[in-house]
Enzyme design. Structure first.
Site, PDB file in Angstrom:
ATOM      1  N   CYS A   2       1.060  -1.049  -0.035  1.00  0.00           N
ATOM      2  CA  CYS A   2       0.178   0.028   0.178  1.00  0.00           C
ATOM      3  C   CYS A   2       0.840   1.245  -0.088  1.00  0.00           C
ATOM      4  O   CYS A   2       2.156   1.240   0.198  1.00  0.00           O
ATOM      5  CB  CYS A   2      -0.954  -0.041   1.274  1.00  0.00           C
ATOM      6  SG  CYS A   2      -1.961  -1.235   1.320  1.00  0.00           S
ATOM      7  N   LEU A  51      -3.430  -1.790  -1.841  1.00  0.00           N
ATOM      8  CA  LEU A  51      -3.400  -3.127  -2.586  1.00  0.00           C
ATOM      9  C   LEU A  51      -4.085  -4.125  -1.806  1.00  0.00           C
ATOM     10  O   LEU A  51      -3.280  -4.532  -0.809  1.00  0.00           O
ATOM     11  CB  LEU A  51      -2.145  -3.327  -3.101  1.00  0.00           C
ATOM     12  CG  LEU A  51      -1.630  -4.813  -4.081  1.00  0.00           C
ATOM     13  CD1 LEU A  51      -2.373  -4.423  -5.245  1.00  0.00           C
ATOM     14  CD2 LEU A  51      -0.113  -4.658  -3.959  1.00  0.00           C
ATOM     15  N   SER A  52      -5.143  -4.852  -2.302  1.00  0.00           N
ATOM     16  CA  SER A  52      -5.669  -5.784  -1.296  1.00  0.00           C
ATOM     17  C   SER A  52      -5.149  -7.172  -1.252  1.00  0.00           C
ATOM     18  O   SER A  52      -5.182  -7.830  -2.564  1.00  0.00           O
ATOM     19  CB  SER A  52      -7.240  -5.712  -1.851  1.00  0.00           C
ATOM     20  OG  SER A  52      -7.801  -4.633  -1.476  1.00  0.00           O
ATOM     21  N   ILE A  53      -4.603  -7.659  -0.119  1.00  0.00           N
ATOM     22  CA  ILE A  53      -3.968  -8.981  -0.077  1.00  0.00           C
ATOM     23  C   ILE A  53      -4.575  -9.835   0.848  1.00  0.00           C
ATOM     24  O   ILE A  53      -5.002 -11.115   0.663  1.00  0.00           O
ATOM     25  CB  ILE A  53      -2.614  -8.643   0.434  1.00  0.00           C
ATOM     26  CG1 ILE A  53      -1.770  -7.831  -0.569  1.00  0.00           C
ATOM     27  CG2 ILE A  53      -2.035  -9.976   0.445  1.00  0.00           C
ATOM     28  CD1 ILE A  53      -1.470  -8.213  -1.843  1.00  0.00           C
ATOM     29  N   ASN A  75       0.924   0.012   5.710  1.00  0.00           N
ATOM     30  CA  ASN A  75       1.640  -0.686   4.353  1.00  0.00           C
ATOM     31  C   ASN A  75       2.493  -1.936   4.762  1.00  0.00           C
ATOM     32  O   ASN A  75       3.388  -1.611   5.614  1.00  0.00           O
ATOM     33  CB  ASN A  75       2.500   0.558   3.953  1.00  0.00           C
ATOM     34  CG  ASN A  75       3.378  -0.037   2.602  1.00  0.00           C
ATOM     35  OD1 ASN A  75       3.117  -1.018   1.870  1.00  0.00           O
ATOM     36  ND2 ASN A  75       4.717   0.422   2.449  1.00  0.00           N
ATOM     37  N   ASP A 100      -5.173  -7.942   8.881  1.00  0.00           N
ATOM     38  CA  ASP A 100      -4.042  -7.792  10.083  1.00  0.00           C
ATOM     39  C   ASP A 100      -3.945  -6.241  10.418  1.00  0.00           C
ATOM     40  O   ASP A 100      -3.468  -5.980  11.231  1.00  0.00           O
ATOM     41  CB  ASP A 100      -2.733  -8.173   9.474  1.00  0.00           C
ATOM     42  CG  ASP A 100      -2.402  -7.629   7.928  1.00  0.00           C
ATOM     43  OD1 ASP A 100      -3.280  -7.016   7.272  1.00  0.00           O
ATOM     44  OD2 ASP A 100      -1.319  -7.761   7.498  1.00  0.00           O
TER      45      ASP A 100
END
Length: 630
Positions: A2, A51-53, A75, A100
């Site tokens: 991110c 950024l979706s993880i 991030n 998280d």
């Protein structure tokens, strides 16, 4: 991955314009193409690109606790977040998301800054606590994730994942720092304790910054360090088993993902070891990728294919041009600061290939630094043995005198460069090592700066940070000290910056299991003979991997991606070298002797000397300065 950015007014809670926060995050949009958010309150503004993880549908940022008093930007990835969720849930925290990020809010509420020691991950994050009027900035132990900050003209503390996020704020004064230019010319990158824009700082790896309204902004606080001061006990066999356990745990922890995951596979020891342990831990085929090059001696596809076949991975490879100069401007944008590690070309290309199929990729970064894999450690150890046999005064006179008269042979392999070796032996160990990791030698840098540039430097010398790091290292021997300095300077400044910026340029999350902090701490306790033995670096790691990998992978000469920059400046880039002495950007700094630069470029073109890497540095410096200050 991110991108995060924010503003905090330490003196008085001035209003924050949401549009300015949005401009800062928009400048880093590639770090987070899946979502964005901005939140402001009196004296504070937070912005995020995601950024979706993990928890793809949930965990938007900025994220707040139920009371609204705590807010976080994050991030990175916390690999032990599930264990922490269970512990914090037992303490009464009611989680509203499945990811998280919220763990950081709960951990701050429970433990404050002490939370950092409980995190296993790569991260840079910001927490605003409205109850205490505090801003907490933190960076992971090794510096995998970046975080920049500065004070603006209106008194605000501005912070962002990348320099370009700060540059988007109109109150940031853009002035180049000549000391950072000296550092860049010495090493090929701007170290983490410097920045090309004067007044901007990078939060050091393993540090946090706690700012409280109404109080002066303090210096960052170190919360973690690696030590080489202690030695593990036990047989080589027992330590080998312990090493395998650490490596397995490190790889398994980094397999958590709600999006497609894979690995870079070069066919070398490090990435092959990571893939082997991934395959052991995963029931399905691992996605792997490698790039080959259109020149002999640099193509490892055959080795990568053999490893892929051994572990039945879903493997892809692609041949790319090693001289794809069209990427240069893309890299200049990605790095912001000048960056002259030419392997960034290859790293960008393999990241782009990986991103076609996966959103997360595991790499083999870090093994050379923690297990003494570089050739320079072998040379340093041998030179230190010689230094120990000859008194300092005599050594300086004898080796220094011989080195002064011995002919220079840049073209030869290092063992045959007697002049370099003799001069190194004349120096003390730290000074010699600082020069060995450099690109452009101090004497050449001195010629390329003019009188105004030398006055502006005011005695600043890039190598001094290496000398200080080695002198103060928690270490026992020469190899310890060299590794410690590399972990503190080279690793975050070059290796990890390269991977972060190139992966983020294509919106890919890269993870480095061989830099798991528990593995790094264990490696620091290994006797030097188990790291470097009979000239073989990473000795114990290679022994440990014999159960997984064939010996022709483990013990073949290290290849890597060595760009032929010297040849480029006598062919495809000859015009670039010829144009450097006429650069308006370099001239406008007022720091350089452009006639001396022209003489250097001509000597290289004519084959009288090898200045390819220095010319590459000036090409990248010229482009970066033009973009930042032109």
């Amino acid at each position: 991955m991110c991108g995060l950015a924010g503003l905090f007014h330490p003196e008085t809670p001035k209003p924050v314009d949401p549009a300015r926060i949005r401009a800062m995050t928009d400048a880093m949009a590639v770090r987070g193409p899946d979502g964005e958010g901005v939140w402001t309150a009196p004296g504070v503004g937070l912005g995020h690109r995601r950024l979706s993880i993990i928890d793809v549908a949930g965990s938007p940022q900025p994220m707040h606790d139920m009371s609204g008093a705590l807010s976080v930007l994050f991030n990175g990835c916390i690999y032990n977040y599930q264990e922490l969720r269970a512990e914090l849930g037992a303490k009464g925290w009611a989680f509203r998301t499945a990811g998280d990020t919220e763990v950081l809010l709960a951990a701050w509420a429970a433990w404050g800054p002490a939370m950092l020691a409980r995190l296993n991950g790569m991260f840079a994050f910001a927490i605003h606590d409205a109850r205490t009027q505090q801003l907490f900035l933190a960076r992971d132990r090794l510096g995998v994730k970046p975080l920049h900050y500065t004070r603006l003209a209106d008194g605000a503390l501005a912070f962002a994942s990348e320099l370009k996020g700060l540059l988007a704020h109109p109150l940031l004064r853009r002035v180049p720092d000549v000391r950072a230019v000296e550092d860049f010319l010495a090493f090929g990158y701007v170290p983490d304790d410097a920045c090309i824009v004067a007044g901007v700082s990078k939060l050091p790896a393993g540090h946090y910054l706690l700012v409280e309204r109404g109080k002066p902004v303090p210096a960052p606080v170190q919360w973690w360090d690696v030590s080489f001061a202690d030695r593990a006990r036990g047989s080589a066999r027992a330590l080998e088993e312990e090493l395998v356990d650490h490596m397995r745990a490190a790889v398994r922890s980094r397999l958590v993902s709600d999006v497609p995951l894979g690995a870079f596979l070069s066919g070398g020891v490090d990435s092959s070891a990571v893939v082997a342990l991934m395959a052991e831990a995963t029931p399905h085929a691992i996605r792997t990728c490698t790039i080959g090059f259109d020149e002999a001696g640099h193509d490892e596809r055959g080795y990568a294919a053999a490893v892929a076949d051994r572990f039945r991975t879903d493997h892809r490879s692609r041949v790319v041009r090693s001289d794809d100069f069209a990427l240069l401007d893309r890299l200049v944008v990605a790095f912001d600061e000048p960056f002259a590690d030419a392997s960034a070309l290859a790293t960008y290309q393999v990241c782009a290939l990986a991103r076609e199929k996966v959103t997360v990729a595991l790499s083999g970064d870090g093994a050379d630094e923690i297990f003494a894999g570089y050739r320079r450690y072998r040379f340093q150890a041998a030179e230190e043995r010689v230094r120990g046999l000859v008194p300092d005064g005599l050594r300086s006179r004898v080796f220094g005198g011989l080195g002064a008269i011995y002919p220079k042979a840049d073209w030869a392999p290092r063992p045959l460069r007697a002049k370099t070796t003799l001069l190194a032996l004349a120096d003390d160990g730290a000074e010699a090592y600082a020069r060995s990791v450099g690109v452009t030698a101090p004497a050449i840098r001195a010629r390329l700066f003019n009188d105004a540039g030398r006055r502006a430097l005011a005695g600043h010398r890039a190598e001094d940070r290496y000398v200080a790091a080695m002198r103060d290292a928690p270490a026992r021997d020469a190899i310890d000290r060299a590794q410690y300095a590399d972990i503190k300077i080279w690793l975050p400044g070059d290796i990890l910056a390269k991977t972060d910026r190139t992966s983020m340029a294509v919106s890919l999350e890269a993870r480095e299991p061989l830099l798991d902090h528990r593995l790094v701490a264990f490696a620091g306790t290994l006797p030097a003979s188990l790291r470097l033995r009979r000239g073989e670096g990473k000795w114990l790691m290679k022994k440990a991997m014999e159960r997984y990998l064939p010996k022709d992978v483990l013990y073949r000469p290290k290849m890597g991606f060595v760009t032929p920059v010297s040849a480029w400046f006598r062919s495809a880039l000859a015009s670039e070298a010829a144009a450097l002495p006429r650069s308006r950007t370099l001239a406008d700094t007022g720091w350089f002797d452009l006639d001396a630069l022209g003489t250097l470029a001509e000597a290289h073109r004519a084959g009288r000397a090898d200045h390819g890497r220095t010319l590459w540095q000036f090409v990248m410096l010229d482009r970066s300065l033009r973009r930042l200050f032109g």
